[in-house]
Design a protein around this motif. Structure first.
Motif, short mmCIF file in Angstrom:
data_model
loop_
_atom_site.label_atom_id
_atom_site.label_comp_id
_atom_site.label_asym_id
_atom_site.label_seq_id
_atom_site.Cartn_x
_atom_site.Cartn_y
_atom_site.Cartn_z
N THR A 198 0.63 -1.22 0.09
CA THR A 198 0.07 0.05 -0.14
C THR A 198 0.86 1.20 0.05
O THR A 198 0.33 2.24 -0.56
CB THR A 198 -0.90 0.06 1.09
OG1 THR A 198 -0.26 0.04 2.44
CG2 THR A 198 -1.81 -1.31 1.20
N GLU A 199 2.23 1.28 0.39
CA GLU A 199 3.05 2.23 0.20
C GLU A 199 3.24 2.56 -1.14
O GLU A 199 3.28 2.03 -2.15
CB GLU A 199 4.42 1.93 0.83
CG GLU A 199 4.46 1.51 2.27
CD GLU A 199 4.02 2.89 3.04
OE1 GLU A 199 4.23 3.87 2.74
OE2 GLU A 199 3.09 2.30 4.09
N THR A 200 3.50 3.92 -1.52
CA THR A 200 3.81 4.32 -2.78
C THR A 200 4.95 4.85 -3.19
O THR A 200 5.29 5.29 -4.16
CB THR A 200 2.70 5.67 -3.31
OG1 THR A 200 2.89 6.49 -2.18
CG2 THR A 200 1.24 4.99 -3.01
N GLN A 201 6.06 4.80 -2.15
CA GLN A 201 7.46 4.80 -2.38
C GLN A 201 8.25 4.10 -1.55
O GLN A 201 7.88 3.77 -0.26
CB GLN A 201 7.63 6.45 -2.41
CG GLN A 201 7.64 7.21 -1.28
CD GLN A 201 8.06 8.50 -1.21
OE1 GLN A 201 9.09 8.70 -1.11
NE2 GLN A 201 7.08 9.60 -1.30
N SER A 202 9.37 3.91 -1.63
CA SER A 202 10.25 3.30 -0.71
C SER A 202 11.87 3.69 -1.09
O SER A 202 11.88 4.71 -1.95
CB SER A 202 9.91 1.60 -0.99
OG SER A 202 11.00 0.91 -0.05
N THR A 203 12.84 2.82 -1.06
CA THR A 203 13.97 3.00 -1.33
C THR A 203 14.82 1.94 -1.83
O THR A 203 14.09 0.48 -1.64
CB THR A 203 15.10 3.68 -0.38
OG1 THR A 203 14.98 2.43 0.74
CG2 THR A 203 14.55 4.75 0.49
N ILE A 204 15.62 2.01 -2.60
CA ILE A 204 16.21 0.68 -3.08
C ILE A 204 16.82 -0.33 -1.98
O ILE A 204 16.46 -1.64 -1.97
CB ILE A 204 17.56 0.87 -4.28
CG1 ILE A 204 17.03 1.47 -5.57
CG2 ILE A 204 18.33 -0.36 -4.29
CD1 ILE A 204 16.38 0.66 -6.36
N GLY A 205 17.41 0.15 -0.99
CA GLY A 205 17.92 -0.26 0.42
C GLY A 205 16.72 -1.14 0.92
O GLY A 205 16.71 -2.28 1.35
N GLU A 206 15.58 -0.55 1.04
CA GLU A 206 14.52 -0.90 1.92
C GLU A 206 14.13 -2.35 0.93
O GLU A 206 13.56 -3.43 1.56
CB GLU A 206 13.31 -0.02 1.95
CG GLU A 206 11.97 -0.68 2.61
CD GLU A 206 12.40 -0.88 4.08
OE1 GLU A 206 11.70 -1.67 4.60
OE2 GLU A 206 13.59 -0.60 4.67
N GLN A 207 13.97 -2.16 -0.53
CA GLN A 207 13.35 -3.28 -1.35
C GLN A 207 14.21 -4.42 -1.34
O GLN A 207 14.00 -5.57 -1.26
CB GLN A 207 13.05 -2.62 -2.60
CG GLN A 207 11.82 -1.89 -2.83
CD GLN A 207 10.80 -2.36 -1.89
OE1 GLN A 207 10.09 -3.31 -2.55
NE2 GLN A 207 10.22 -1.59 -0.96
N LEU A 208 15.77 -4.25 -1.21
CA LEU A 208 16.76 -5.09 -1.35
C LEU A 208 16.47 -6.09 0.05
O LEU A 208 16.68 -7.51 0.32
CB LEU A 208 18.11 -4.81 -1.31
CG LEU A 208 18.34 -4.20 -2.82
CD1 LEU A 208 19.89 -3.48 -2.63
CD2 LEU A 208 18.32 -5.44 -3.59
N ARG A 209 15.88 -5.29 1.32
CA ARG A 209 15.85 -5.89 2.56
C ARG A 209 14.41 -6.61 2.48
O ARG A 209 14.41 -7.88 3.37
CB ARG A 209 15.86 -5.16 3.68
CG ARG A 209 17.29 -4.53 3.98
CD ARG A 209 17.45 -3.67 5.03
NE ARG A 209 16.70 -2.64 5.04
CZ ARG A 209 16.92 -1.41 4.59
NH1 ARG A 209 18.26 -1.21 4.11
NH2 ARG A 209 16.20 -0.27 4.81
#
Length: 465
Positions: A198-209
């Motif tokens: 449901t979030e509409t933005q993140s970071t590359i680091g957060e997605q890798l985790r």
């Protein structure tokens, strides 16, 4: 830098305005078809929209590139693998940089969801070593990645596209610094993936985790992982993917559909038009025009309307007063432009003509349990949820047909059998049940509160069908 995200909840679709305040130059990425919001915001910020970038040929909505180009004179651009279109378009090469002034965009070819998919890396200052963010289109979502099995890529197998997607993620996106912001084209609810946040933005680091699809697995395991349990694609997806390559009429979004009387609606229905009743399931159940299909504006209206009606169907709307334009525009966002009329206040007409009015049967979980224990029940139970939902549990004995497939698989069901339809919460089951009634099924009910209500309220002694 001026950066705006526009999130359309009813389609879980995100689009973007990126501009340079020093030069006044701007681009729009993946616009929806009703483009006033981009034009108005750009004007308010002193920006001129010069370029419309499509990250790929979208299947889940009809994009607004033609409308925006007409309004602003902007050039339309795709990745260089996009091939031909029926309108002039610029092809963007992998690694190409687009300068808006100080703000700079870098194109990265990221095929996989579709062969022509691209991502746009955003530098707030052109001489920065680290990008500010990346617009990932349908390649990388928050919590998921773009599915490689949609019909938008006719002629390519899910395995071929899955391997492309694996490479795009590992060589083009996961190599970006962990601080880079991620802005996808879709969020939770989209049929373009199965685990979108449901979030509409993140970071590359957060997605890798946290992103299950970015786990350390080999190519074949990755393809199996991202193709398993995907939701059924609505029937209009192939139509929109093709239509987005074509010239077509522009949206006239401020024009209300023609007002129609109940007699006119019945005549249109009898001539083959699809009657979409956009009121809530509760209001529809209390009284509706016989033969109409209930797709409430309170939910994912356009997506589910596209599951029960075809793109070439003539459509008549039944609406709460004042919602006619909204319903028309939301249909237009998926390319359904043949709205031939609207009954904008159905209540007086239905009261005056009860011969055209039907009611819908809705069962509580307890009532369904009582029906299922009867030895002569003979109930045809239909689960219209998506595969991922069904994997978490189902009512024993139910036939599983996702709502997006129901219109195409009606002949697998017995129209003469008592039928109960359920989904997760009751919205989709009202759509499905009304579609079955409109197609001649004689005894149809839907489960109020859906499978969630069944699991929490049914008697533990209720046997399986």
């Amino acid at each position: 830098m001026i950066f705006e995200q526009y999130y359309l909840d009813c389609l879980s679709q995100a689009s973007y305005l990126v501009g340079d305040e020093t030069t006044g130059r701007a681009v729009v990425v993946d616009p929806r078809r009703d483009v006033d919001v981009y034009v108005d915001d750009a004007a308010a910020a002193g920006l001129s929209i010069e370029l419309v970038i499509e990250t790929h040929f979208h299947a889940d909505f009809l994009s607004g590139h033609l409308e925006l180009a007409r309004r602003t004179g902007a050039e339309i651009a795709y990745g260089e693998a996009a091939g031909t279109t029926e309108f002039p378009s610029r092809k963007l090469a992998d690694g190409e940089r687009i300068s808006l002034g100080d703000v700079t965009l870098e194109v990265r070819a990221t095929p996989g969801h579709t062969p022509e998919s691209i991502s746009i890396v955003v530098y707030e200052h052109g001489d920065d070593d680290t990008p500010w963010g990346v617009l990932t289109g349908d390649t990388l979502f928050i919590g998921d990645v773009g599915r490689p099995d949609l019909l938008a890529s006719v002629g390519r197998t899910p395995q071929e596209l899955g391997h492309m997607l694996y490479d795009s993620l590992h060589t083009k996106l996961m190599t970006l610094p962990g601080s880079v912001r991620v802005f996808p084209a879709h969020g939770a609810g989209s049929a373009c993936g199965k685990n979108l946040s449901t979030e509409t933005q993140s970071t590359i680091g957060e997605q890798l985790r946290t992103n299950y699809a970015l786990a350390d697995v080999d190519r074949d395991d990755f393809v199996a992982l991202v193709t398993e349990g995907q939701p059924a694609a609505p029937g209009y997806f192939l139509y929109d993917a093709s239509r987005n390559r074509q010239l077509r009429p522009l949206l006239q979004d401020q024009e209300a559909p023609a007002a129609i009387t109940l007699d006119g609606l019945v005549a249109a229905r009898d001539a083959g038009a699809v009657v979409l009743d956009t009121r809530s399931p509760e209001d529809f159940a209390r009284g509706h025009v016989v033969g109409s299909v209930n797709v409430g504006l309170g939910g994912r209206f356009a997506e589910y309307a596209g599951s029960v009606a075809g793109p070439d169907d003539r459509i008549v709307l039944v609406c709460e007063p004042g919602t006619e334009v909204e319903a028309k525009v939301r249909l237009a966002r998926i390319g359904y432009d043949q709205v031939v009329g609207a009954l904008g206040d159905p209540y007086p007409a239905m009261q005056d003509h009860p011969e055209h009015v039907g009611v819908a049967s809705r069962l509580t979980a307890s009532a369904l349990a009582d029906v299922l224990v009867r030895p002569d029940r003979g109930v045809q139970l239909v689960d219209v949820r998506n595969p991922g939902e069904v994997a978490g549990g189902t009512i024993p004995g139910a036939v599983h047909i996702p709502l997006a497939r129901l219109r195409l698989e009606l002949d697998t069901l017995d129209p003469g059998a008592p039928t109960v339809v359920y989904c997760a919460g009751g919205y989709r089951s009202s759509i499905a049940a009304s579609l079955l009634r409109a197609r001649g099924f004689v005894d149809v009910s839907d489960l109020v509160g859906g499978y969630g209500a069944w699991t929490t309220t049914r008697p533990t002694s209720a046997p399986a069908p």
